[in-house]
Design a protein around this motif. Structure first.
Motif, PDB file in Angstrom:
ATOM      1  N   ARG A   1       8.149   2.918 -12.636  1.00 26.63           N
ATOM      2  CA  ARG A   1       7.396   3.068 -13.898  1.00 26.63           C
ATOM      3  C   ARG A   1       7.515   4.502 -14.407  1.00 26.63           C
ATOM      4  NH1 ARG A   1       2.364   4.344 -15.931  1.00 26.63           N
ATOM      5  NH2 ARG A   1       1.576   2.883 -17.485  1.00 26.63           N
ATOM      6  N   LYS A   2       7.333   5.457 -13.479  1.00 25.01           N
ATOM      7  CA  LYS A   2       7.424   6.869 -13.860  1.00 25.01           C
ATOM      8  C   LYS A   2       8.811   7.193 -14.383  1.00 25.01           C
ATOM      9  CE  LYS A   2       6.842  11.509 -11.908  1.00 25.01           C
ATOM     10  NZ  LYS A   2       8.128  12.005 -12.272  1.00 25.01           N
ATOM     11  N   ASN A   3       9.859   6.670 -13.728  1.00 25.69           N
ATOM     12  CA  ASN A   3      11.239   6.899 -14.176  1.00 25.69           C
ATOM     13  C   ASN A   3      11.464   6.346 -15.577  1.00 25.69           C
ATOM     14  OD1 ASN A   3      11.949   8.233 -11.838  1.00 25.69           O
ATOM     15  ND2 ASN A   3      12.789   6.399 -10.847  1.00 25.69           N
ATOM     16  N   LEU A   4      10.898   5.169 -15.844  1.00 25.29           N
ATOM     17  CA  LEU A   4      11.052   4.588 -17.195  1.00 25.29           C
ATOM     18  C   LEU A   4      10.320   5.440 -18.223  1.00 25.29           C
ATOM     19  CD1 LEU A   4      10.694   0.778 -16.451  1.00 25.29           C
ATOM     20  CD2 LEU A   4      12.769   1.995 -17.146  1.00 25.29           C
ATOM     21  N   ILE A   5       9.126   5.909 -17.870  1.00 28.15           N
ATOM     22  CA  ILE A   5       8.369   6.751 -18.795  1.00 28.15           C
ATOM     23  C   ILE A   5       9.123   8.058 -19.066  1.00 28.15           C
ATOM     24  CG2 ILE A   5       6.262   8.170 -18.991  1.00 28.15           C
ATOM     25  CD1 ILE A   5       4.774   5.854 -17.619  1.00 28.15           C
ATOM     26  N   ASP A   6       9.735   8.599 -18.002  1.00 31.91           N
ATOM     27  CA  ASP A   6      10.498   9.835 -18.166  1.00 31.91           C
ATOM     28  C   ASP A   6      11.670   9.655 -19.124  1.00 31.91           C
ATOM     29  OD1 ASP A   6       8.777  11.165 -16.481  1.00 31.91           O
ATOM     30  OD2 ASP A   6      10.114  11.075 -14.723  1.00 31.91           O
ATOM     31  N   GLN A   7      12.159   8.439 -19.251  1.00 30.18           N
ATOM     32  CA  GLN A   7      13.301   8.170 -20.142  1.00 30.18           C
ATOM     33  C   GLN A   7      12.867   7.983 -21.595  1.00 30.18           C
ATOM     34  OE1 GLN A   7      15.687   4.927 -18.619  1.00 30.18           O
ATOM     35  NE2 GLN A   7      15.479   5.680 -16.515  1.00 30.18           N
ATOM     36  N   LEU A   8      11.591   7.817 -21.807  1.00 29.87           N
ATOM     37  CA  LEU A   8      11.101   7.603 -23.166  1.00 29.87           C
ATOM     38  C   LEU A   8      10.998   8.917 -23.929  1.00 29.87           C
ATOM     39  CD1 LEU A   8       8.165   5.064 -22.741  1.00 29.87           C
ATOM     40  CD2 LEU A   8      10.346   4.648 -23.874  1.00 29.87           C
ATOM     41  N   ASP A   9      11.009   8.781 -25.224  1.00 34.89           N
ATOM     42  CA  ASP A   9      10.759   9.906 -26.128  1.00 34.89           C
ATOM     43  C   ASP A   9       9.320  10.349 -25.896  1.00 34.89           C
ATOM     44  OD1 ASP A   9      10.440  11.636 -28.247  1.00 34.89           O
ATOM     45  OD2 ASP A   9      10.851  10.137 -29.797  1.00 34.89           O
ATOM     46  N   PRO A  10       9.031  11.659 -25.802  1.00 34.50           N
ATOM     47  CA  PRO A  10       7.676  12.145 -25.555  1.00 34.50           C
ATOM     48  C   PRO A  10       6.646  11.632 -26.558  1.00 34.50           C
ATOM     49  CG  PRO A  10       9.239  13.949 -25.334  1.00 34.50           C
ATOM     50  CD  PRO A  10      10.006  12.762 -25.832  1.00 34.50           C
ATOM     51  N   ASP A  11       7.052  11.409 -27.814  1.00 34.83           N
ATOM     52  CA  ASP A  11       6.112  10.883 -28.802  1.00 34.83           C
ATOM     53  C   ASP A  11       5.701   9.449 -28.458  1.00 34.83           C
ATOM     54  OD1 ASP A  11       6.110  13.215 -30.264  1.00 34.83           O
ATOM     55  OD2 ASP A  11       7.776  12.578 -31.557  1.00 34.83           O
TER      56      ASP A  11
ATOM     57  N   GLY B   1       0.793  -1.237   0.000  1.00 32.50           N
ATOM     58  CA  GLY B   1       0.000   0.000   0.000  1.00 32.50           C
ATOM     59  C   GLY B   1       0.814   1.270   0.000  1.00 32.50           C
ATOM     60  N   LYS B   2       0.156   2.341   0.444  1.00 31.72           N
ATOM     61  CA  LYS B   2       0.704   3.694   0.427  1.00 31.72           C
ATOM     62  C   LYS B   2       2.111   3.740   1.025  1.00 31.72           C
ATOM     63  CE  LYS B   2      -0.464   8.392   1.699  1.00 31.72           C
ATOM     64  NZ  LYS B   2      -1.415   9.252   2.366  1.00 31.72           N
ATOM     65  N   GLY B   3       3.044   4.228   0.216  1.00 32.31           N
ATOM     66  CA  GLY B   3       4.430   4.333   0.662  1.00 32.31           C
ATOM     67  C   GLY B   3       5.176   3.017   0.645  1.00 32.31           C
ATOM     68  N   GLY B   4       4.524   1.936   0.229  1.00 31.52           N
ATOM     69  CA  GLY B   4       5.160   0.622   0.221  1.00 31.52           C
ATOM     70  C   GLY B   4       5.640   0.227  -1.172  1.00 31.52           C
ATOM     71  N   ARG B   5       5.563  -1.051  -1.456  1.00 36.50           N
ATOM     72  CA  ARG B   5       6.062  -1.599  -2.724  1.00 36.50           C
ATOM     73  C   ARG B   5       5.325  -1.001  -3.917  1.00 36.50           C
ATOM     74  NH1 ARG B   5       9.204  -4.868  -5.282  1.00 36.50           N
ATOM     75  NH2 ARG B   5       8.495  -6.450  -6.757  1.00 36.50           N
ATOM     76  N   LYS B   6       4.034  -0.768  -3.790  1.00 32.51           N
ATOM     77  CA  LYS B   6       3.268  -0.178  -4.888  1.00 32.51           C
ATOM     78  C   LYS B   6       3.866   1.178  -5.271  1.00 32.51           C
ATOM     79  CE  LYS B   6      -1.377   1.270  -6.222  1.00 32.51           C
ATOM     80  NZ  LYS B   6      -2.766   1.435  -5.775  1.00 32.51           N
ATOM     81  N   ALA B   7       4.179   1.987  -4.268  1.00 30.57           N
ATOM     82  CA  ALA B   7       4.779   3.304  -4.525  1.00 30.57           C
ATOM     83  C   ALA B   7       6.127   3.158  -5.217  1.00 30.57           C
ATOM     84  CB  ALA B   7       4.915   4.088  -3.232  1.00 30.57           C
ATOM     85  N   LEU B   8       6.921   2.170  -4.776  1.00 33.05           N
ATOM     86  CA  LEU B   8       8.228   1.935  -5.409  1.00 33.05           C
ATOM     87  C   LEU B   8       8.069   1.520  -6.868  1.00 33.05           C
ATOM     88  CD1 LEU B   8      10.144   0.018  -2.589  1.00 33.05           C
ATOM     89  CD2 LEU B   8      10.576   2.351  -3.378  1.00 33.05           C
ATOM     90  N   LEU B   9       7.121   0.627  -7.123  1.00 34.04           N
ATOM     91  CA  LEU B   9       6.891   0.167  -8.497  1.00 34.04           C
ATOM     92  C   LEU B   9       6.378   1.303  -9.382  1.00 34.04           C
ATOM     93  CD1 LEU B   9       5.344  -3.352  -7.807  1.00 34.04           C
ATOM     94  CD2 LEU B   9       7.673  -2.832  -8.585  1.00 34.04           C
ATOM     95  N   ASN B  10       5.448   2.114  -8.846  1.00 30.66           N
ATOM     96  CA  ASN B  10       4.945   3.252  -9.613  1.00 30.66           C
ATOM     97  C   ASN B  10       6.038   4.273  -9.884  1.00 30.66           C
ATOM     98  OD1 ASN B  10       2.309   2.457 -10.100  1.00 30.66           O
ATOM     99  ND2 ASN B  10       1.570   3.238  -8.124  1.00 30.66           N
ATOM    100  N   GLU B  11       6.923   4.475  -8.911  1.00 33.81           N
ATOM    101  CA  GLU B  11       8.068   5.394  -9.105  1.00 33.81           C
ATOM    102  C   GLU B  11       9.001   4.859 -10.177  1.00 33.81           C
ATOM    103  OE1 GLU B  11      10.252   8.752  -8.753  1.00 33.81           O
ATOM    104  OE2 GLU B  11       8.355   8.385  -7.752  1.00 33.81           O
TER     105      GLU B  11
END
Length: 181
Positions: free
Chosen positions: A161-171, A149-159
């Motif tokens: 995911r966000k880091n990987l998305i940030d590395q992608l080309d915006p298109d 839950g909140k602040g746990g593994r889910k937060a780590l996985l979502n973070e």
């Protein structure tokens, strides 16, 4: 300690906090069942020399502690609560004094009450074991959910995911978000 209540010939035989059964209740059951007469009251039974020796032997062998309220036989004289109380062995001996067939009934009733109590204890132990096992399972699930839950593994996985998305080309991100919709 709670002692089992017994029912003899439809009469509930009272038991005191020291495990003594009311011989007057046994007498009432025997009379009701046609196995005893009014002359076979507990007060007459306890006057017998052999019964007095038996009670003395019980008390001496440690069936009960030497304090007055813990004796194997208790006699309440006078008043509305006049009665004779005895431990199980005395109760069975009293039943035998009344009539052998009544003794068999009383003896079997005591055995059945203990067997029933043991059966209930067995069921209680099984239920406690089941509750303990399920409590452990639920606790493990709750722990895993808490870590997710909140602040746990889910937060780590979502973070991550966000880091990987940030590395992608915006298109590519726009294309990926279009597929998700």
């Amino acid at each position: 300690m709670t002692y089992p209540t017994v029912i003899v010939s439809g009469v509930s035989v009272r038991v005191d906090s020291e495990g003594r059964y009311c011989l007057n209740d046994l007498h009432a059951a025997a009379v009701l069942n046609g196995e005893a007469t009014e002359s076979q009251k507990p007060s007459k039974f306890i006057r017998s020399a052999s019964v007095q020796r038996f009670v003395k032997a019980l008390d001496a062998r440690g069936q009960k502690r030497p304090l007055e309220h813990n004796q194997s036989l208790k006699v309440i004289r006078g008043g509305d609560s006049q009665s004779v109380w005895g431990v199980e062995m005395i109760a069975v001996r009293y039943a035998a004094w009344i009539k052998p067939e009544f003794e068999i009934d009383v003896y079997n009733t005591f055995i059945e009450s203990r067997t029933k109590a043991l059966d209930i204890l067995n069921q209680l132990n099984r239920l406690d074991h089941l509750i303990g096992g399920e409590t452990k399972d639920i606790s493990q699930c709750a722990s895993k959910m808490g870590k997710w839950g909140k602040g746990g593994r889910k937060a780590l996985l979502n973070e991550a995911r966000k880091n990987l998305i940030d590395q992608l080309d915006p298109d590519m991100v726009a294309l990926m978000e279009g597929k998700a919709a």
